[in-house]
Design a protein around this motif. Structure first.
Motif, PDB file in Angstrom:
ATOM      1  N   THR A 178    -102.111  27.719 -10.175  1.00 45.85           N
ATOM      2  CA  THR A 178    -102.215  27.946 -11.615  1.00 45.85           C
ATOM      3  C   THR A 178    -102.446  26.667 -12.436  1.00 45.85           C
ATOM      4  OG1 THR A 178    -100.855  29.888 -11.378  1.00 45.85           O
ATOM      5  CG2 THR A 178    -101.076  29.000 -13.590  1.00 45.85           C
ATOM      6  N   PRO A 179    -101.690  25.578 -12.199  1.00 40.64           N
ATOM      7  CA  PRO A 179    -101.926  24.390 -13.028  1.00 40.64           C
ATOM      8  C   PRO A 179    -103.355  23.878 -12.920  1.00 40.64           C
ATOM      9  CG  PRO A 179     -99.909  24.144 -11.768  1.00 40.64           C
ATOM     10  CD  PRO A 179    -100.574  25.369 -11.256  1.00 40.64           C
ATOM     11  N   PHE A 180    -103.932  23.968 -11.728  1.00 38.05           N
ATOM     12  CA  PHE A 180    -105.295  23.459 -11.557  1.00 38.05           C
ATOM     13  C   PHE A 180    -106.301  24.336 -12.289  1.00 38.05           C
ATOM     14  CE2 PHE A 180    -102.958  21.777  -7.957  1.00 38.05           C
ATOM     15  CZ  PHE A 180    -103.313  20.451  -8.024  1.00 38.05           C
ATOM     16  N   VAL A 181    -106.131  25.641 -12.162  1.00 39.06           N
ATOM     17  CA  VAL A 181    -107.039  26.548 -12.854  1.00 39.06           C
ATOM     18  C   VAL A 181    -106.905  26.347 -14.365  1.00 39.06           C
ATOM     19  CG1 VAL A 181    -107.610  28.959 -13.252  1.00 39.06           C
ATOM     20  CG2 VAL A 181    -107.006  28.200 -10.962  1.00 39.06           C
ATOM     21  N   LEU A 182    -105.665  26.167 -14.826  1.00 39.70           N
ATOM     22  CA  LEU A 182    -105.460  25.948 -16.260  1.00 39.70           C
ATOM     23  C   LEU A 182    -106.138  24.659 -16.721  1.00 39.70           C
ATOM     24  CD1 LEU A 182    -101.794  27.052 -16.997  1.00 39.70           C
ATOM     25  CD2 LEU A 182    -103.915  28.060 -17.811  1.00 39.70           C
ATOM     26  N   GLU A 183    -106.071  23.635 -15.869  1.00 38.14           N
ATOM     27  CA  GLU A 183    -106.747  22.381 -16.205  1.00 38.14           C
ATOM     28  C   GLU A 183    -108.230  22.630 -16.488  1.00 38.14           C
ATOM     29  OE1 GLU A 183    -106.612  18.813 -13.573  1.00 38.14           O
ATOM     30  OE2 GLU A 183    -104.535  19.442 -13.353  1.00 38.14           O
ATOM     31  N   GLY A 184    -108.867  23.354 -15.562  1.00 38.27           N
ATOM     32  CA  GLY A 184    -110.288  23.681 -15.739  1.00 38.27           C
ATOM     33  C   GLY A 184    -110.510  24.476 -17.015  1.00 38.27           C
ATOM     34  N   ILE A 185    -109.617  25.438 -17.269  1.00 43.40           N
ATOM     35  CA  ILE A 185    -109.770  26.289 -18.452  1.00 43.40           C
ATOM     36  C   ILE A 185    -109.667  25.459 -19.726  1.00 43.40           C
ATOM     37  CG2 ILE A 185    -108.661  28.111 -19.793  1.00 43.40           C
ATOM     38  CD1 ILE A 185    -107.965  29.496 -17.211  1.00 43.40           C
ATOM     39  N   VAL A 186    -108.670  24.575 -19.771  1.00 47.47           N
ATOM     40  CA  VAL A 186    -108.484  23.765 -20.982  1.00 47.47           C
ATOM     41  C   VAL A 186    -109.723  22.924 -21.255  1.00 47.47           C
ATOM     42  CG1 VAL A 186    -107.191  21.836 -21.956  1.00 47.47           C
ATOM     43  CG2 VAL A 186    -105.974  23.702 -20.850  1.00 47.47           C
ATOM     44  N   ALA A 187    -110.219  22.245 -20.200  1.00 44.79           N
ATOM     45  CA  ALA A 187    -111.390  21.382 -20.388  1.00 44.79           C
ATOM     46  C   ALA A 187    -112.586  22.198 -20.865  1.00 44.79           C
ATOM     47  CB  ALA A 187    -111.712  20.651 -19.092  1.00 44.79           C
ATOM     48  N   ALA A 188    -112.827  23.354 -20.208  1.00 41.31           N
ATOM     49  CA  ALA A 188    -113.980  24.173 -20.579  1.00 41.31           C
ATOM     50  C   ALA A 188    -113.815  24.757 -21.974  1.00 41.31           C
ATOM     51  CB  ALA A 188    -114.170  25.287 -19.559  1.00 41.31           C
ATOM     52  N   ALA A 189    -112.571  25.098 -22.340  1.00 48.86           N
ATOM     53  CA  ALA A 189    -112.341  25.676 -23.659  1.00 48.86           C
ATOM     54  C   ALA A 189    -112.639  24.644 -24.752  1.00 48.86           C
ATOM     55  CB  ALA A 189    -110.907  26.187 -23.784  1.00 48.86           C
ATOM     56  N   ILE A 190    -112.275  23.382 -24.479  1.00 51.84           N
ATOM     57  CA  ILE A 190    -112.600  22.341 -25.450  1.00 51.84           C
ATOM     58  C   ILE A 190    -114.116  22.238 -25.597  1.00 51.84           C
ATOM     59  CG2 ILE A 190    -112.435  19.885 -26.005  1.00 51.84           C
ATOM     60  CD1 ILE A 190    -109.780  19.847 -24.475  1.00 51.84           C
ATOM     61  N   GLY A 191    -114.815  22.255 -24.443  1.00 53.42           N
ATOM     62  CA  GLY A 191    -116.275  22.213 -24.466  1.00 53.42           C
ATOM     63  C   GLY A 191    -116.843  23.375 -25.270  1.00 53.42           C
ATOM     64  N   ALA A 192    -116.287  24.571 -25.072  1.00 57.92           N
ATOM     65  CA  ALA A 192    -116.770  25.753 -25.790  1.00 57.92           C
ATOM     66  C   ALA A 192    -116.508  25.618 -27.286  1.00 57.92           C
ATOM     67  CB  ALA A 192    -116.092  27.008 -25.244  1.00 57.92           C
ATOM     68  N   ALA A 193    -115.364  25.030 -27.628  1.00 61.05           N
ATOM     69  CA  ALA A 193    -115.042  24.858 -29.049  1.00 61.05           C
ATOM     70  C   ALA A 193    -116.038  23.915 -29.706  1.00 61.05           C
ATOM     71  CB  ALA A 193    -113.619  24.325 -29.191  1.00 61.05           C
ATOM     72  N   VAL A 194    -116.354  22.804 -29.008  1.00 60.71           N
ATOM     73  CA  VAL A 194    -117.312  21.856 -29.571  1.00 60.71           C
ATOM     74  C   VAL A 194    -118.686  22.514 -29.686  1.00 60.71           C
ATOM     75  CG1 VAL A 194    -118.343  19.591 -29.332  1.00 60.71           C
ATOM     76  CG2 VAL A 194    -116.021  19.953 -28.563  1.00 60.71           C
ATOM     77  N   ALA A 195    -119.060  23.308 -28.658  1.00 65.83           N
ATOM     78  CA  ALA A 195    -120.348  23.995 -28.692  1.00 65.83           C
ATOM     79  C   ALA A 195    -120.411  24.976 -29.860  1.00 65.83           C
ATOM     80  CB  ALA A 195    -120.593  24.727 -27.370  1.00 65.83           C
ATOM     81  N   SER A 196    -119.294  25.669 -30.114  1.00 70.01           N
ATOM     82  CA  SER A 196    -119.260  26.612 -31.234  1.00 70.01           C
ATOM     83  C   SER A 196    -119.468  25.888 -32.554  1.00 70.01           C
ATOM     84  CB  SER A 196    -117.913  27.342 -31.260  1.00 70.01           C
ATOM     85  OG  SER A 196    -117.715  28.035 -30.068  1.00 70.01           O
TER      86      SER A 196
END
Lengths: 304, 277
Positions: free
Chosen positions: A227-245
């Motif tokens: 779980t911590p590793f998957v969450l790490e990926g999610i957090v990074a990608a979510a930041i990317g998605a926020a910037v893209a938005s």
């Protein structure tokens, strides 16, 4: 307790691999911006289509003294020929498909032409005689312009039958090509983002290999370890998605609304609401990608 | 408790099996020494008990469970009833003694209240109650090993596996470690300890299982460290000469005390620290 533990692990993992996390953010940001651009282009195309297709008409151009096309032979269409066309339009076979039609004579055509090209020198070169008389036809269903072609185009005195949508199709083909290009770039970038996420998670797992070894030894469940590793990926990608938005919103706000709307006043453009509509999709794409990539990566790392 | 029935283990690419038709039965609460030369199959045996490896043939039952029938997602649950101690301690250097021991409980989801009760208790058992706030590098080797034992035993496992836990320690410190292990054993935990330390084995007089070339060559209660596993040709290179008298039978205690037979190749080769790089 466990939630706190997992969150601490996530934060520790993110701060340990900060440079890799930044690169994930950048790559997902760029790829998702391309995805968003493609979606917005499609939205723009649809908007223009619904706007123009309702207004697009089928034009039946009658012969002028100068036209050589069709059955014209440098002879302007006679009154009988025009009446024949009108009768054909009112006939039982065609009438159900026609919403309405009107006849535009040379003077009206000339007036319209002057309006349309008011700023252009070409107005001086054109006289009413050069412009054809025209039947403008609005169809009930714009798709069925073929019927008019078949029924009218061979008739005497008709120079040509043109569906205005054929002009629009060219513009849309161009915009479609643009959005396809954006999709192609986006998919390449998404592949790169997925690989980058997978690599980062492997790095992160490697830097925590002692903890992982002990966790496995003492019987921490796989889900708890992953779980911590998957969450790490999610957090990074979510930041990317926020910037893209944010980037998409700026494009719509500054470029489309601020510039294009002024430059091309006759065209309808997408607004910020369309940008907002694409954002959930960007987040879903980015986060979904991160979940798959990091889960696969950490699972492969943990498999002995 | 632990039952090996005709178990063999072949590693891919290896010419000879690491374990060859091994059958053992270890009852609850036992204290068992596993002796044998490096590469004789001791560590393979421990790994099989932990279900880190699957046997090539034969059946293994641990704690009433057929290891072949445990699905891989249930393995973590199974391992919670086992504790493991290594020669090289394997503590987490950036965590305090307390946190190292608590880590085990945290990752299996124990409550904070339970942790704050169980960990000091366990540290008391291994005699490190005063060092709870120290970091591993501030401790001696013996103390570090005690932390490792505390970590392995804090969850009250039914079985404690120790892979040469005294391999890096001097005799006096080793004796302290053995005291701790005995104490844990006395509280009902089955202890299985692979070792090269003849002094300890001779002194404790517990059950000894000797493995040579993947076969069990001796299994006696209250035995000593008598080994026939190191061939005479290797005696020159062995750290201490061993007098082996084959004619006298295998149960006689060795006259010489053997200390730290572990040769450098043996260190940590058995359990890869990096799970997978």
């Amino acid at each position: 307790m466990r939630l706190g533990f997992v969150l601490r692990e996530v934060i520790a993992g993110l701060s340990r691999n900060l440079s890799m996390v930044v690169s994930i953010v950048l790559v997902t940001f760029i790829s998702l911006t391309f995805v968003g651009t493609a979606i917005l282009l499609q939205a723009q195309i649809n908007q223009m289509k619904s706007y123009w297709f309702d207004r697009a008409q089928v034009a039946v151009y009658m012969c002028t003294d100068f036209s050589t096309l069709g059955g014209c032979d440098l002879q302007a269409a006679s009154a009988d020929q025009k009446i024949a066309i009108e009768q054909r339009l009112q006939s039982a076979t065609l009438a159900p498909y026609i919403d309405r039609y009107y006849f535009e004579d040379r003077d009206q055509a000339y007036a319209n032409f002057q309006d349309q090209f008011a700023d252009s020198a070409v107005v001086d070169l054109v006289s009413p005689e050069l412009l054809p008389e025209t039947f403008w036809i609005n169809l009930v269903d714009p798709e069925q312009s073929d019927l008019i072609f078949e029924a009218i185009s061979g008739l005497p005195g008709v120079e040509s039958v043109i569906d205005q949508r054929s002009y629009l199709d060219e513009i849309f083909a161009l915009l479609n090509a643009g959005s396809l290009t954006a999709v192609a770039v986006a998919s390449l970038m998404l592949v790169a983002a997925a690989l980058l996420i997978a690599t980062t998670i492997r790095l992160s797992a490697f830097s925590r290999r002692r903890e992982l070894a002990i966790m496995r030894l003492v019987g921490a469940s796989n889900r708890f370890i992953q779980t911590p590793f998957v969450l790490e990926g999610i957090v990074a990608a979510a930041i990317g998605a926020a910037v893209a938005s944010l980037a998409l919103w700026s494009i719509v706000r500054i470029f489309v609304q601020g510039y294009l709307t002024d430059a091309l006043p006759g065209t309808v453009f997408i607004g910020p609401s369309d940008a907002f509509a694409t954002m959930p999709l960007l987040f879903a794409t980015g986060i979904g990608l991160a979940i798959v990539a990091s889960y696969v990566s950490i699972t492969r790392y943990l498999r002995v | 408790m632990i039952l090996f029935d005709d178990v063999s283990k072949m590693y891919r690419g290896a010419p000879k099996p690491a374990l060859n038709n091994v059958s053992i039965n270890i009852g609850a609460g036992a204290f068992v020494f596993l002796v044998g030369a490096s590469g004789s199959g001791k560590s393979s045996l421990l790994r099989l008990i932990l279900k880190e490896e699957r046997p090539s043939s034969g059946e293994i039952h641990v704690l009433g469970q057929d290891l072949r029938r445990i699905p891989s997602r249930k393995v973590p649950l199974f391992r919670r009833s086992l504790g493991v101690v290594f020669q090289d301690f394997r503590l987490l250097p950036q965590k305090t003694v307390f946190d190292n021991v608590a880590y085990t409980l945290r990752v299996i989801g124990k409550s904070s209240g339970f942790i704050h009760e169980a960990v000091p208790d366990m540290l008391q058992t291994v005699g490190l109650a005063q060092k709870a706030k120290n970091y591993p590098h501030e401790l001696s080797g013996g103390e570090q090993q005690r932390v490792a034992i505390a970590r392995a035993a804090v969850n009250k496992p039914a079985i404690l596996l120790a892979d040469e836990p005294t391999g890096n320690l001097d005799p006096a410190t080793s004796a302290g470690i053995m005291n701790v292990l005995s104490r844990i054993n006395a509280s009902g935990t089955t202890v299985i300890m692979a070792t090269h330390d003849s002094g300890i084995v001779d002194q404790m007089q517990r059950r000894v299982i000797e493995i040579a070339g993947g076969r069990i060559v001796r299994d006696e209660n209250e035995g000593g460290y008598e080994t026939s596993a190191i061939p005479l040709g290797e005696l020159d290179t062995a750290p201490i000469t061993i007098i082996t008298d084959h004619s006298e039978g295998i149960s006689a205690p060795t006259p010489l005390k053997l200390k730290n037979v572990a040769n450098p190749d043996d260190v940590a080769a058995a359990f890869p620290w990096e799970l997978r790089a």
